[in-house]
Motif scaffolding. Structure first.
Motif, PDB file in Angstrom:
ATOM      1  N   UNK A 171       0.927  -1.047   0.098  1.00 42.76           N
ATOM      2  CA  UNK A 171       0.450   0.310   0.033  1.00 42.76           C
ATOM      3  C   UNK A 171       0.626   1.388  -0.149  1.00 42.76           C
ATOM      4  N   UNK A 172       1.693   1.249   0.959  1.00 45.65           N
ATOM      5  CA  UNK A 172       2.512   2.296   0.249  1.00 45.65           C
ATOM      6  C   UNK A 172       3.332   2.754  -0.938  1.00 45.65           C
ATOM      7  N   UNK A 173       3.472   1.066  -1.404  1.00 45.80           N
ATOM      8  CA  UNK A 173       4.881   2.220  -3.045  1.00 45.80           C
ATOM      9  C   UNK A 173       2.889   2.075  -3.859  1.00 45.80           C
ATOM     10  N   UNK A 174       2.151   1.391  -3.652  1.00 46.72           N
ATOM     11  CA  UNK A 174       0.766   1.883  -4.592  1.00 46.72           C
ATOM     12  C   UNK A 174      -0.001   3.178  -3.964  1.00 46.72           C
ATOM     13  N   UNK A 175       0.505   3.829  -3.581  1.00 45.58           N
ATOM     14  CA  UNK A 175      -0.050   5.242  -2.475  1.00 45.58           C
ATOM     15  C   UNK A 175       0.727   5.787  -3.256  1.00 45.58           C
ATOM     16  N   UNK A 176       2.069   5.918  -3.669  1.00 42.24           N
ATOM     17  CA  UNK A 176       3.391   6.900  -4.130  1.00 42.24           C
ATOM     18  C   UNK A 176       2.767   7.284  -5.984  1.00 42.24           C
ATOM     19  N   UNK A 177       2.393   5.629  -6.239  1.00 43.57           N
ATOM     20  CA  UNK A 177       1.837   5.156  -8.011  1.00 43.57           C
ATOM     21  C   UNK A 177       0.809   6.350  -8.085  1.00 43.57           C
ATOM     22  N   UNK A 178      -0.016   5.999  -7.212  1.00 39.49           N
ATOM     23  CA  UNK A 178      -1.491   6.746  -7.496  1.00 39.49           C
ATOM     24  C   UNK A 178      -1.715   8.449  -6.937  1.00 39.49           C
ATOM     25  N   UNK A 179      -0.784   8.884  -6.103  1.00 35.26           N
ATOM     26  CA  UNK A 179      -0.047  10.008  -5.851  1.00 35.26           C
ATOM     27  C   UNK A 179       0.114  10.764  -6.965  1.00 35.26           C
ATOM     28  N   UNK A 180       1.527  10.078  -7.173  1.00 33.47           N
ATOM     29  CA  UNK A 180       2.186  10.709  -8.254  1.00 33.47           C
ATOM     30  C   UNK A 180       1.380  10.366  -9.625  1.00 33.47           C
ATOM     31  N   UNK A 181       0.524  10.245 -10.335  1.00 34.54           N
ATOM     32  CA  UNK A 181      -0.431  10.093 -11.361  1.00 34.54           C
ATOM     33  C   UNK A 181      -1.341  11.724 -10.574  1.00 34.54           C
TER      34      UNK A 181
END
Length: 366
Positions: free
Chosen positions: A284-294
């Motif tokens: 979820x930490x990795x996923x959050x970084x990706x979604x935050x970037x988008x």
């Protein structure tokens, strides 16, 4: 991309890292016991009986120095095992204490800086970690009359040191370095000298381990590992405690080595590294970084136009701000397993998971 990473835990004194080869570690991330914080007295005194004698005799400055002499031996070993250009990040808080009715500050961060500089390290800009707190009492001392109250410590330091010269990278390391890039907005957030994060208090009661640990929040080692190392590097924590640094190394695609003096922590570390909830925390930490970037890129395009985002990351199939982000690859962790002799391995998903969902076993519902 990386397929696996390896994480070794040793239950012995961190003043002797003889199992670790010279110049084999790229980054040290640790939070040692804090000298002159009362919860650590027993641990320090067990290693040097003169400490408890100094405290009993009302000689706090002498006790403070004896405690730091123990830490000095660990910093010497870190100097030996760190590669040229390797970085050490030490999370430490100062201490306040009253002994024989005398209240004073014991500056742990200044004493550790002196030790590392004496060893030949360069002290790089440090980070102040301000702990978010809801405590209603913002002072120490006697009420409202000056000068009877004292300033409350609401922050800790993350000291940053470099061993030797600026790091040089081999051809393979250069590729790992490109894949280990961080997003433009991550850099702007992380590379600040002030972090505001919630602290972590863990109560420990199993198998005779001490009642409390000094664990820092996962976000701290996760940031530091991504800031100061590349995929495939080895991260050392000579005071591994509950295993948070190794968990962050797994999340970042790095190998790790941890030392813990108290073998009773074995089950706690195993729970940290193998729990399903922490696997989901990582992903979820990795996923959050990706979604935050988008979200960041979409907002920037809306406000400044598509021409304001000039580069493209093919792995994720989305725009990025700089050329250095084009090869950035964040990999989700597929599983974490324990082998014999306190060795853990983690394996990584070999695709981008464009829907950021993948197997539901990898994520919690957020």
């Amino acid at each position: 991309m990386i397929d696996k990473s390896t994480h070794k835990i040793h239950f012995s004194n961190a003043g002797d890292l003889s199992e670790v080869e010279d110049n084999s570690v790229s980054l040290v991330v640790t939070s040692p016991p804090y000298p002159m914080i009362e919860m650590w007295d027993e641990s320090f005194s067990a290693q040097n009986k003169d400490i408890v004698k100094a405290l009993d005799k009302g000689e706090p400055e002498h006790a403070f120095e004896l405690m730091h002499k123990i830490l000095d031996e660990v910093w010497k070993e870190c100097s030996r095992v760190l590669r040229d250009g390797g970085v050490a990040c030490i999370n430490i808080g100062d201490a306040t204490r009253t002994i024989d009715k005398k209240f004073q500050l014991f500056s742990n961060h200044a004493r550790i800086i002196s030790s590392f500089v004496e060893l030949g390290f360069s002290n790089l800009p440090n980070i102040i970690w301000r702990k978010q707190t809801n405590a209603p009492n913002k002072f120490m001392g006697s009420g409202m009359y000056p000068p009877g109250a004292y300033i409350t410590l609401e922050h800790e330091f993350i000291l940053v040191f470099r061993n030797g010269n600026k790091r040089e990278f081999s051809a393979k390391e250069k590729q790992n370095r490109r894949e280990s890039a961080y997003f433009w907005e991550d850099r702007n957030n992380w590379f600040s000298d002030l972090w505001e994060l919630k602290g972590t208090t863990q109560v420990l009661s199993e198998n005779g381990a001490r009642d409390r640990s000094g664990a820092y929040p996962f976000e701290i080692p996760y940031r530091l590992i991504n800031m100061f190392s590349v995929k495939g590097d080895t991260i050392l924590d000579p005071f591994i405690g509950t295993g948070t640094t190794s968990l962050a190394a797994i999340a970042s695609g790095r190998n790790s080595i941890g030392y813990e003096l108290e073998s009773e922590f074995s089950s706690t570390i195993e729970q940290t590294l193998l729990s399903e909830s922490n696997l989901k925390l990582i992903n979820n930490t990795i996923r959050k970084r990706i979604l935050n970037h988008k979200e960041f890129v979409n907002q920037r395009i809306d406000e400044k136009g598509i021409e304001s985002v000039k580069h493209y990351n093919e792995w994720f199939d989305f725009p990025v701000m700089t050329r250095q982000e084009k090869d950035l690859k964040l990999q989700f962790v597929e599983n974490i397993q324990k082998l014999d002799n306190n060795i853990f391995t983690s394996s990584y998903v070999q695709e981008a998971l464009m829907d950021y969902q993948g197997s539901q076993s990898l994520f919690s519902q957020v």
